[in-house]
Design a protein around this motif. Structure first.
Motif, PDB file in Angstrom:
ATOM      1  N   GLY A   1      70.148  11.998 -24.118  1.00  0.00           N
ATOM      2  CA  GLY A   1      71.007  12.146 -25.286  1.00  0.00           C
ATOM      3  C   GLY A   1      72.464  12.364 -24.924  1.00  0.00           C
ATOM      4  N   ARG A   2      73.346  12.049 -25.857  1.00  0.00           N
ATOM      5  CA  ARG A   2      74.788  12.177 -25.667  1.00  0.00           C
ATOM      6  C   ARG A   2      75.336  13.269 -26.579  1.00  0.00           C
ATOM      7  N   PRO A   3      76.483  13.847 -26.215  1.00  0.00           N
ATOM      8  CA  PRO A   3      77.090  14.884 -27.061  1.00  0.00           C
ATOM      9  C   PRO A   3      77.530  14.378 -28.437  1.00  0.00           C
ATOM     10  N   GLN A   4      77.711  13.077 -28.610  1.00  0.00           N
ATOM     11  CA  GLN A   4      78.145  12.530 -29.898  1.00  0.00           C
ATOM     12  C   GLN A   4      77.062  12.671 -30.956  1.00  0.00           C
ATOM     13  N   GLY A   5      75.851  12.998 -30.569  1.00  0.00           N
ATOM     14  CA  GLY A   5      74.757  13.126 -31.520  1.00  0.00           C
ATOM     15  C   GLY A   5      73.703  12.076 -31.275  1.00  0.00           C
TER      16      GLY A   5
ATOM     17  N   LEU B   1      70.572  14.722 -28.688  1.00  0.00           N
ATOM     18  CA  LEU B   1      71.221  15.521 -27.652  1.00  0.00           C
ATOM     19  C   LEU B   1      70.191  16.406 -26.962  1.00  0.00           C
ATOM     20  N   GLY B   2      70.158  16.387 -25.664  1.00  0.00           N
ATOM     21  CA  GLY B   2      69.232  17.190 -24.882  1.00  0.00           C
ATOM     22  C   GLY B   2      67.846  16.588 -24.737  1.00  0.00           C
TER      23      GLY B   2
ATOM     24  N   ASP C   1      73.841   7.284 -18.719  1.00  0.00           N
ATOM     25  CA  ASP C   1      72.793   8.045 -19.387  1.00  0.00           C
ATOM     26  C   ASP C   1      71.412   7.420 -19.239  1.00  0.00           C
TER      27      ASP C   1
END
Length: 140
Positions: free
Chosen positions: A70-74, A108-109, A47
């Motif tokens: 950002g990661r999907p985990q928040g 995220l994003g 990332d």
């Protein structure tokens, strides 16, 4: 019975035994692989990346620009270890200078930026900057 008939029975029994042994194992692996659409968590180093590597004219220190996605985990924070070398290929047995940079509040994003400041760099030498390691800590 002929030898050919015994071979047919033997093949059938070996196949049945293989199914009895490996079918439960296959079901276990399939069931424990996560639900449909869930991907295995990726490494934090995937990332982050170094987007720039320059020498600060005033201090002669090498500075690396680092981005983190950002990661999907928040939301969370990254601690990135940046390495500074004279070439992209590491020298066997050599040690490279490293610096840490913390990039907090990455949602995220979103893409957040940070700078890692390295050592004073020799004149007439072009630096190479790269990610040596990264860790992600989710925010509570």
């Amino acid at each position: 019975m002929s030898a050919l008939k015994w071979q047919g029975w033997l093949v059938g029994l070996v196949t049945l035994a293989g199914l009895l042994v490996f079918a439960p194992l296959g079901l276990y692996v399939w069931a424990s692989g996560g639900g449909a659409g869930e991907a295995a968590p990726r490494a934090a180093a995937e990332d982050v990346r170094v987007t720039g590597c320059r020498i600060d004219p005033a201090s002669r220190r090498v500075v690396a620009a680092v981005t983190a996605a950002g990661r999907p985990q928040g939301p969370g924070a990254y601690v990135v270890t940046v390495e500074f070398r004279e070439s992209a290929d590491p020298v066997p047995g050599g040690r490279a200078a490293q610096a840490l940079v913390k990039i907090p509040g990455v949602a995220l994003g979103a893409t957040e930026y940070g700078e890692a400041v390295g050592p004073v760099w020799p004149i007439a030498t072009v630096p190479w900057c790269g990610v040596a390691d990264a860790e992600f800590s989710p925010e509570p």
